[in-house]
Design an enzyme around this catalytic site. Structure first.
Site, short mmCIF file in Angstrom:
data_model
loop_
_atom_site.label_atom_id
_atom_site.label_comp_id
_atom_site.label_asym_id
_atom_site.label_seq_id
_atom_site.Cartn_x
_atom_site.Cartn_y
_atom_site.Cartn_z
N ARG A 129 14.98 33.23 78.88
CA ARG A 129 15.93 33.96 78.04
C ARG A 129 16.44 33.06 76.91
NH1 ARG A 129 20.35 34.64 79.78
NH2 ARG A 129 20.29 33.37 81.68
N LYS B 135 17.13 41.78 81.88
CA LYS B 135 18.50 41.30 81.85
C LYS B 135 19.35 42.05 80.83
CE LYS B 135 18.55 38.39 85.20
NZ LYS B 135 19.26 38.77 86.44
N HIS C 38 25.56 40.47 90.48
CA HIS C 38 24.34 39.67 90.39
C HIS C 38 24.13 39.01 91.76
CE1 HIS C 38 21.96 36.24 88.27
NE2 HIS C 38 21.17 37.22 88.64
N SER D 262 20.68 29.72 90.58
CA SER D 262 19.33 29.21 90.83
C SER D 262 19.37 27.94 91.67
CB SER D 262 18.66 28.93 89.49
OG SER D 262 17.36 28.43 89.67
N LYS E 179 19.25 31.74 97.48
CA LYS E 179 19.57 33.16 97.56
C LYS E 179 18.37 33.99 98.04
CE LYS E 179 19.95 35.41 93.72
NZ LYS E 179 20.40 35.96 92.42
N THR E 180 17.21 33.76 97.43
CA THR E 180 16.02 34.53 97.80
C THR E 180 15.57 34.18 99.21
OG1 THR E 180 15.31 34.67 95.50
CG2 THR E 180 13.64 35.06 97.18
N ASP F 173 18.28 41.01 93.36
CA ASP F 173 18.94 40.40 92.22
C ASP F 173 20.12 41.17 91.63
OD1 ASP F 173 18.89 38.12 90.43
OD2 ASP F 173 18.24 39.48 88.86
N ARG G 296 7.22 32.93 86.69
CA ARG G 296 7.78 34.13 87.31
C ARG G 296 6.70 35.08 87.79
NH1 ARG G 296 13.55 34.82 88.03
NH2 ARG G 296 14.54 33.36 86.61
#
Length: 526
Positions: A56, A198, A217, A235, A239-240, A254, A319
């Site tokens: 981004r 996003k 989020h 990040s 979390k994942t 997400d 990604r």
């Protein structure tokens, strides 16, 4: 701006004979290959490169300054204002640019799995592979769900159109501009597909609170008894990894909304980081990368077609985009009840936060607003030792409204549904980064399990003297001494100094939240 005229121009563009409308994913992939946009890997995934922009571009993101929203937006470095006249001029230049293309790709979709809060989308792309990405990340409507009368929010992506900052009012050749009144996201100069995802999250972060829905989020899953858990974290916090549980169904990885009905996924897919991805550690993501999915900036062996996930020579931000249905235990539809448990994940490289602690409602609002984790030495140029980093509500780049509004909504829901909130440190213990060790993942999983099962509700706690956090005295499957960070340091004076250093960082960061209540301010470090 004249909404009728801008929308009519967009309708005329979509009616062109060169527009490929709602092509199936297989046809879009075929188009991508014919146009030289990407290649197929050995698993059938479409591998593409995004050129100069591999992530981004926050400095190139703007919101049009419009009468109906101007008083609501939290203007600043995140939400930069853009002139309405400049937007109209740039919009028309982009449409002229797209009119000249041999092919355009258009599809319809939705954001929001709960039909009560669903936002219809129209995605207009110059690249076929961007349409493949959009089909994976947004919710795909059935014929019965399609409503031709609904006014969609349109994404217009023209990567090969380069802006002139002097003439067009942008910061560079790239731009991501949201017009809430015109219901348009205008993207140009960047091939990074994540800007589409996003931008719509930012749009939902504006619309949902207006409907008394908390936008978040976070990842979310649900147990066999219907108990729902939310996982917030920046990040590198896990979390994942920690939300992926074979004994629980994935709601989403997400973006979510929390309404009076419960929790729902905003998306229809997943956008997973895949640097150093392995089948052993993350089998669900590994197996989801097949035909129909998109790999961004992953190096692929030209002879075997095999992706090399350890090769991050193009970017660390490699990604994979794939439909949520590719995850075997994904919930369909992606809606569930009210959260029983909320977990804030942080990777504390100072080594002073407890591995798990229970938060009061005020502490939950404080740490939600803070959104703390650490940047490690070597992850960015100039960083030679761990640095505290804060991202408001764990999603600062995507919040159009003042942060306190999201925090107040969270606090109200915690009260209303008796939700337990825990702060979990997945970072260091026994010393800071370079001296201590990363907290054992096995122990972290045991702590998460104890929190989700409700076991920690009954366990006595002790209060941390630096941060006021409530530390359980015992967690099944975890040695008691691990739970109190001060006891894991050989030099306890050094611990106190490092803890005070982090506490001071928290206090300094929180000065920007002058509008929150004294109770929330008092819930921070002592």
């Amino acid at each position: 701006m004249n909404m009728v005229s801008l929308q009519s121009e967009l309708i005329n563009l979509v009616k062109q004979t060169n527009v490929q409308f709602n092509l199936p994913v297989s046809s879009l992939i075929e188009k991508s290959l014919m146009r030289g946009e990407g290649t197929l890997t050995s698993t059938g995934a479409l591998a593409v490169e995004t050129g100069a922009y591999t992530g981004r571009s926050p400095k190139d993101k703007f919101i049009v300054h419009e009468p109906n929203v101007a008083d609501k937006i939290d203007w600043g470095t995140v939400n930069q204002p853009f002139s309405a006249d400049k937007f109209t001029s740039l919009y028309q230049k982009v449409l002229t640019h797209l009119h000249e293309k041999e092919e355009l790709f258009v599809s319809d979709g939705y954001a929001g799995a709960d039909p009560s809060f669903r936002l219809p989308l129209r995605i207009i792309n110059e690249f076929a592979w961007h349409q493949v990405f959009a089909r994976q990340l947004f919710i795909r409507p059935t014929e019965l769900e399609h409503d031709a009368s609904a006014q969609p929010f349109s994404i217009i992506s023209a990567p090969t159109f380069k802006a002139d900052p002097v003439r067009d009012g942008t910061a560079s050749e790239a731009f991501v501009i949201i017009s809430f009144e015109e219901r348009i996201v205008l993207i140009g100069g960047t091939e990074y597909a994540g800007e589409m995802k996003k931008s719509i999250f930012s749009v939902m972060n504006f619309f949902l609170p207006e409907q008394d829905v908390l936008s978040m989020h976070c990842s979310a899953n649900v147990g066999r008894e219907g108990d729902v858990a939310l996982f917030f974290g920046l990040s590198g916090t896990g979390k994942t990894t920690l939300s992926a549980d074979p004994n629980r169904s994935l709601i989403g990885d997400d973006e979510h909304g929390w309404s009076a009905n419960g929790v729902f996924n905003i998306e229809g897919g997943c956008y997973a980081k895949c640097a150093n991805l392995s089948q052993e550690k993350e089998p669900q993501i590994w197996n989801a990368i097949r035909f129909g999915s998109v790999l961004e900036n992953v190096i692929v062996d030209s002879k075997t077609g095999q992706p090399d996930y350890d090769n991050i020579s193009l970017t660390e931000n490699t990604r994979a985009a794939y439909a949520i249905e590719e995850i075997p235990n994904a919930l369909s539809p992606s809606v569930a009840g009210h959260p029983n448990t909320i977990v804030f994940l942080t990777a504390d490289a100072f080594g002073v936060l407890p591995p798990i602690s229970k938060l009061t409602k005020e502490q939950a609002m404080y740490h939600f607003l803070s959104g703390y984790t650490s940047k490690l030495a070597g992850t960015e140029r100039g960083i030679t030792s761990p640095e505290a980093t804060f991202s408001t509500c764990f999603g600062a780049p995507f919040l159009p409204l003042p942060a306190a509004r999201y925090a107040e909504m969270l606090g109200d829901r915690i009260d209303q549904h008796d939700t337990e909130v825990y702060l979990v440190n997945t970072g260091w213990s026994g010393g800071p980064y370079g001296i201590g060790k990363r907290i054992n993942l096995k122990y972290t999983r045991a702590m998460i399990q104890a929190a989700l099962s409700g076991e920690l509700r009954q366990i006595e706690t002790t209060t941390d003297e630096h941060f006021g956090l409530h530390i359980p005295l015992h967690v099944p499957g975890v040695p008691d001494h691990v739970l109190e960070p001060r006891h894991t340091w050989e030099d306890q004076t050094a611990f106190d100094l490092k803890a005070q250093e982090l506490a001071d960082n928290f206090k300094e960061n929180f000065l920007k939240f002058g509008a929150v209540s004294d109770q929330i301010k008092a819930a921070g470090p002592r």
